[in-house]
Design a protein around this motif. Sequence first.
Motif, PDB file in Angstrom:
ATOM      1  N   LEU A  65       0.567  -0.935   0.118  1.00 13.87           N
ATOM      2  CA  LEU A  65       0.314   0.166  -0.651  1.00 13.87           C
ATOM      3  C   LEU A  65       0.437   1.134  -0.052  1.00 13.87           C
ATOM      4  O   LEU A  65       1.631   1.373   0.807  1.00 13.87           O
ATOM      5  CB  LEU A  65      -0.878   0.212   1.322  1.00 13.87           C
ATOM      6  N   PRO A  66       0.822   2.294  -0.610  1.00 13.10           N
ATOM      7  CA  PRO A  66       1.884   2.960  -0.908  1.00 13.10           C
ATOM      8  C   PRO A  66       1.644   3.713  -0.124  1.00 13.10           C
ATOM      9  O   PRO A  66       1.320   4.952  -1.314  1.00 13.10           O
ATOM     10  CB  PRO A  66       2.327   2.676  -3.166  1.00 13.10           C
ATOM     11  N   ILE A  67       1.841   4.276   1.136  1.00  9.60           N
ATOM     12  CA  ILE A  67       1.211   5.241   1.765  1.00  9.60           C
ATOM     13  C   ILE A  67       2.678   5.440   2.458  1.00  9.60           C
ATOM     14  O   ILE A  67       2.654   4.245   3.208  1.00  9.60           O
ATOM     15  CB  ILE A  67       0.198   5.121   2.206  1.00  9.60           C
ATOM     16  N   SER A  68       3.616   6.232   2.793  1.00 15.63           N
ATOM     17  CA  SER A  68       5.021   5.716   3.681  1.00 15.63           C
ATOM     18  C   SER A  68       4.843   7.125   4.284  1.00 15.63           C
ATOM     19  O   SER A  68       5.056   8.565   3.982  1.00 15.63           O
ATOM     20  CB  SER A  68       6.368   5.520   2.773  1.00 15.63           C
ATOM     21  N   LEU A  69       4.387   7.249   5.365  1.00 20.55           N
ATOM     22  CA  LEU A  69       4.093   8.419   6.284  1.00 20.55           C
ATOM     23  C   LEU A  69       5.404   8.495   7.844  1.00 20.55           C
ATOM     24  O   LEU A  69       5.322   6.972   8.290  1.00 20.55           O
ATOM     25  CB  LEU A  69       3.164   9.695   7.609  1.00 20.55           C
ATOM     26  N   ALA A  70       5.976   9.046   8.526  1.00 17.25           N
ATOM     27  CA  ALA A  70       7.218   8.976   9.518  1.00 17.25           C
ATOM     28  C   ALA A  70       6.026   8.057  10.704  1.00 17.25           C
ATOM     29  O   ALA A  70       6.602   7.185  11.054  1.00 17.25           O
ATOM     30  CB  ALA A  70       7.561  10.310  10.100  1.00 17.25           C
ATOM     31  N   THR A  83      -7.904  12.323   6.025  1.00 16.47           N
ATOM     32  CA  THR A  83      -7.135  13.629   5.619  1.00 16.47           C
ATOM     33  C   THR A  83      -6.805  13.477   4.527  1.00 16.47           C
ATOM     34  O   THR A  83      -6.255  14.919   3.733  1.00 16.47           O
ATOM     35  CB  THR A  83      -5.883  13.610   6.668  1.00 16.47           C
ATOM     36  N   ASN A  84      -6.927  12.936   3.406  1.00 14.76           N
ATOM     37  CA  ASN A  84      -6.498  12.870   2.223  1.00 14.76           C
ATOM     38  C   ASN A  84      -4.934  12.754   2.157  1.00 14.76           C
ATOM     39  O   ASN A  84      -4.398  13.173   1.862  1.00 14.76           O
ATOM     40  CB  ASN A  84      -7.278  13.518   1.175  1.00 14.76           C
ATOM     41  N   ALA A  85      -3.756  12.177   3.695  1.00 11.81           N
ATOM     42  CA  ALA A  85      -3.024  12.029   3.542  1.00 11.81           C
ATOM     43  C   ALA A  85      -1.888  12.039   2.409  1.00 11.81           C
ATOM     44  O   ALA A  85      -2.101  11.171   1.003  1.00 11.81           O
ATOM     45  CB  ALA A  85      -2.839  11.119   4.667  1.00 11.81           C
ATOM     46  N   GLY A  86      -0.739  12.613   2.764  1.00 15.58           N
ATOM     47  CA  GLY A  86       0.561  12.857   1.159  1.00 15.58           C
ATOM     48  C   GLY A  86       1.287  10.833   1.930  1.00 15.58           C
ATOM     49  O   GLY A  86       1.465  10.475   1.640  1.00 15.58           O
ATOM     50  N   GLY A  87       2.339  12.184   1.993  1.00 14.95           N
ATOM     51  CA  GLY A  87       4.056  11.622   2.697  1.00 14.95           C
ATOM     52  C   GLY A  87       4.649  11.663   1.579  1.00 14.95           C
ATOM     53  O   GLY A  87       4.851  12.230   0.435  1.00 14.95           O
ATOM     54  N   LEU A  88       5.695  10.518   1.048  1.00 13.75           N
ATOM     55  CA  LEU A  88       6.299  10.179   0.248  1.00 13.75           C
ATOM     56  C   LEU A  88       6.725   9.246  -0.371  1.00 13.75           C
ATOM     57  O   LEU A  88       7.695   9.429  -1.931  1.00 13.75           O
ATOM     58  CB  LEU A  88       8.363   9.258   1.111  1.00 13.75           C
ATOM     59  N   ASP A  89       5.323   8.946  -1.257  1.00 10.09           N
ATOM     60  CA  ASP A  89       5.198   8.069  -2.581  1.00 10.09           C
ATOM     61  C   ASP A  89       3.851   9.074  -3.481  1.00 10.09           C
ATOM     62  O   ASP A  89       3.665   8.415  -4.840  1.00 10.09           O
ATOM     63  CB  ASP A  89       4.780   6.827  -2.041  1.00 10.09           C
ATOM     64  N   VAL A  90       4.026  10.515  -2.758  1.00 11.90           N
ATOM     65  CA  VAL A  90       2.766  10.705  -3.815  1.00 11.90           C
ATOM     66  C   VAL A  90       3.589  11.026  -5.736  1.00 11.90           C
ATOM     67  O   VAL A  90       2.362  10.917  -6.203  1.00 11.90           O
ATOM     68  CB  VAL A  90       2.174  12.614  -3.378  1.00 11.90           C
ATOM     69  N   LEU A  91       4.580  11.704  -5.298  1.00 12.17           N
ATOM     70  CA  LEU A  91       5.385  11.592  -6.423  1.00 12.17           C
ATOM     71  C   LEU A  91       4.658  10.590  -7.967  1.00 12.17           C
ATOM     72  O   LEU A  91       4.640  10.880  -8.859  1.00 12.17           O
ATOM     73  CB  LEU A  91       6.063  11.420  -6.893  1.00 12.17           C
ATOM     74  N   ARG A  92       4.558   8.915  -7.358  1.00 13.91           N
ATOM     75  CA  ARG A  92       4.800   8.118  -7.798  1.00 13.91           C
ATOM     76  C   ARG A  92       3.273   7.453  -8.144  1.00 13.91           C
ATOM     77  O   ARG A  92       2.481   7.437  -9.013  1.00 13.91           O
ATOM     78  CB  ARG A  92       5.043   7.225  -7.588  1.00 13.91           C
ATOM     79  N   HIS A  93       2.372   7.767  -7.029  1.00 18.29           N
ATOM     80  CA  HIS A  93       1.291   6.959  -6.411  1.00 18.29           C
ATOM     81  C   HIS A  93      -0.153   7.824  -5.867  1.00 18.29           C
ATOM     82  O   HIS A  93      -1.226   7.523  -6.107  1.00 18.29           O
ATOM     83  CB  HIS A  93       1.093   5.691  -5.549  1.00 18.29           C
ATOM     84  N   GLY A  94       0.340   8.969  -6.140  1.00 15.32           N
ATOM     85  CA  GLY A  94      -0.832  10.330  -5.863  1.00 15.32           C
ATOM     86  C   GLY A  94      -1.111   9.755  -3.990  1.00 15.32           C
ATOM     87  O   GLY A  94      -0.384   9.153  -3.281  1.00 15.32           O
ATOM     88  N   MET A  95      -2.373  10.819  -3.651  1.00 15.29           N
ATOM     89  CA  MET A  95      -2.371  10.856  -2.401  1.00 15.29           C
ATOM     90  C   MET A  95      -3.723   9.848  -2.170  1.00 15.29           C
ATOM     91  O   MET A  95      -4.006   9.107  -2.445  1.00 15.29           O
ATOM     92  CB  MET A  95      -2.637  12.160  -2.367  1.00 15.29           C
ATOM     93  N   LEU A 184      10.648   7.266 -11.152  1.00 11.70           N
ATOM     94  CA  LEU A 184      11.235   8.171  -9.786  1.00 11.70           C
ATOM     95  C   LEU A 184      10.023   8.046  -8.920  1.00 11.70           C
ATOM     96  O   LEU A 184       9.121   8.513  -9.327  1.00 11.70           O
ATOM     97  CB  LEU A 184      11.305  10.187 -10.736  1.00 11.70           C
ATOM     98  N   SER A 185      10.122   7.706  -7.363  1.00 12.03           N
ATOM     99  CA  SER A 185       9.487   7.745  -6.333  1.00 12.03           C
ATOM    100  C   SER A 185       9.537   8.791  -5.486  1.00 12.03           C
ATOM    101  O   SER A 185       8.538   9.040  -4.563  1.00 12.03           O
ATOM    102  CB  SER A 185       8.961   6.595  -5.995  1.00 12.03           C
ATOM    103  N   GLY A 186      10.092   9.390  -5.734  1.00 12.20           N
ATOM    104  CA  GLY A 186      10.479  10.460  -4.830  1.00 12.20           C
ATOM    105  C   GLY A 186      11.703  12.045  -5.007  1.00 12.20           C
ATOM    106  O   GLY A 186      12.514  11.450  -5.061  1.00 12.20           O
ATOM    107  N   PHE A 187      11.044  12.821  -4.182  1.00 11.48           N
ATOM    108  CA  PHE A 187      11.833  14.170  -4.649  1.00 11.48           C
ATOM    109  C   PHE A 187      11.566  15.398  -3.645  1.00 11.48           C
ATOM    110  O   PHE A 187      10.870  15.335  -3.444  1.00 11.48           O
ATOM    111  CB  PHE A 187      11.847  14.861  -5.987  1.00 11.48           C
ATOM    112  N   GLU A 188      12.994  14.928  -2.377  1.00 11.05           N
ATOM    113  CA  GLU A 188      12.069  15.713  -1.355  1.00 11.05           C
ATOM    114  C   GLU A 188      13.691  16.832  -0.812  1.00 11.05           C
ATOM    115  O   GLU A 188      14.583  16.494  -1.246  1.00 11.05           O
ATOM    116  CB  GLU A 188      12.528  14.688   0.086  1.00 11.05           C
ATOM    117  N   HIS A 312       8.168  17.776   0.458  1.00  8.61           N
ATOM    118  CA  HIS A 312       8.150  17.222  -0.928  1.00  8.61           C
ATOM    119  C   HIS A 312       8.169  18.041  -1.786  1.00  8.61           C
ATOM    120  O   HIS A 312       6.985  18.464  -2.912  1.00  8.61           O
ATOM    121  CB  HIS A 312       6.523  16.476  -0.659  1.00  8.61           C
ATOM    122  N   LEU A 313       9.230  18.527  -2.376  1.00  8.33           N
ATOM    123  CA  LEU A 313       9.450  19.581  -3.924  1.00  8.33           C
ATOM    124  C   LEU A 313       8.979  19.009  -4.835  1.00  8.33           C
ATOM    125  O   LEU A 313       8.531  19.642  -5.424  1.00  8.33           O
ATOM    126  CB  LEU A 313      10.865  19.985  -3.721  1.00  8.33           C
TER     127      LEU A 313
END
Length: 402
Positions: A65-70, A83-95, A184-188, A312-313
Amino acid sequence: VVPQGGNTGLSGGAVPDASGRELVLALDRMTTIRDIDPVGLTVTAEAGAILQTVRDAAATHGRDLPISLAPQGSVTIGGLVATNAGGLDVLRHGMTRDLTLGLEVVLPDGTVVDGLRALRKDNAGYDWKQLFIGSEGTLGVVTAAVLRLVPRPRHETTALLGVASVEDSLRLFARAQDAIGDALSGFELVGRSAMELVARHSGLEPPIRASAWYLLVQARSALPGLREAALALLENAFNDGIAIDGVVAESSDQATRLWALRERVTESEAAEGPSVKHDVSLPLRAFPAFLAEAEEALASASPGARSVVFGHLGDGNIHYNVLLGRGDEPRHAEILNRTIHDLVVRHGGSISAEHGLGQYRVAEWRRLASAAEVALCARIKSCLDPEFRLNPGKVLPQPERD
Ligand SMILES: Cc1cc2nc3c(=O)[nH]c(=O)nc-3n(C[C@H](O)[C@H](O)[C@H](O)COP(=O)(O)OP(=O)(O)OC[C@H]3O[C@@H](n4cnc5c(N)ncnc54)[C@H](O)[C@@H]3O)c2cc1C
């Protein structure tokens, strides 16, 4: 009634007021994972199921499940949806919205609406579930959700780069898109002051030369060749003077250590002292001007204050937080809040990218959103919850009580 999941939200959405007239509805006993379909790539889980538990269960089928939060050891499925959370996988898989296929929701009048369909194509009637995703517990209580899974990527690579400016960060982002493509899955982004706080309070140091900005670039794929692509990206960036220094992780342990530099920012900032937080999104090309103007505004509003910039630039979302100076008063926080938000709106951005309005940003959203937009949201609320039974005062201001 205030719905509460893992209570990790950063906008006070799950926190009741002090009136003594609010009940907390904790979903933490609804933890069943009802179904995992490794071929159809879906999971059906109850609202109180913990994100990490669901990811672990999916992993036993070779899925993720591609949602990564601390705080994923505490975050719940209901909280993610609400909350429609985002996190570290949004670039690739969205919110979370992009991963939600179906919901089961209890309306404020007690009606249970079962829309737990594991379908990618479903145009029967209005897509009502969208109303509840990101509504922060103000329109209905989410009791279960069907979420999309993805095959677990077999190959992964992480690089840490140092750059001199935000302009160079954006140049590197464009190059990473070309060099790494869909993988490309993360650009922080982590600013120097944020990295210094991580060193001071978490004892972690970046293994590259000190830079004004640090970039964490991650690529994941079923196919090999990512490390070579990342090394080529780095080499070209040095040769063209875009990157100052950089390293590509040689093992998954080293990648974890690089990611810790990013993940420990929030707690290191908290250890330094209270800060005024801004969770903003902007069109990517607006970042250089926004950041320059924000630093200028900060210096004149509160000379002792320090900005802590990270986020999450690649998603156009940064956290522009401000540690107040000695002698700053509460009114400084309010002035800074308004100043930063005004700048965000002037550059075509949003004052709530991924953390929601909760209770902390309601007044600012009211101040800055168009009257038509606020009125439309108020009409939706009064249609579903005319008596303001659910999470009163969150997202929309609460009407006067008698
Ligand atoms: C260190 C740290 C890092 C974080 N990083 C990120 C990040 O990168 N991206 C991101 O998006 N967020 C991040 N967050 C914020 C937070 O983790 C997310 O907002 C998360 O989705 C909240 O889930 P929760 O279960 O804790 O919900 P809670 O905090 O309990 O609730 C959040 C909101 O959802 C409502 N709610 C909860 N459950 C339900 C339900 N079942 N039905 C209806 N409404 C419900 C609550 O009323 C409240 O308004 C971070 C938080 C921390 C502390």
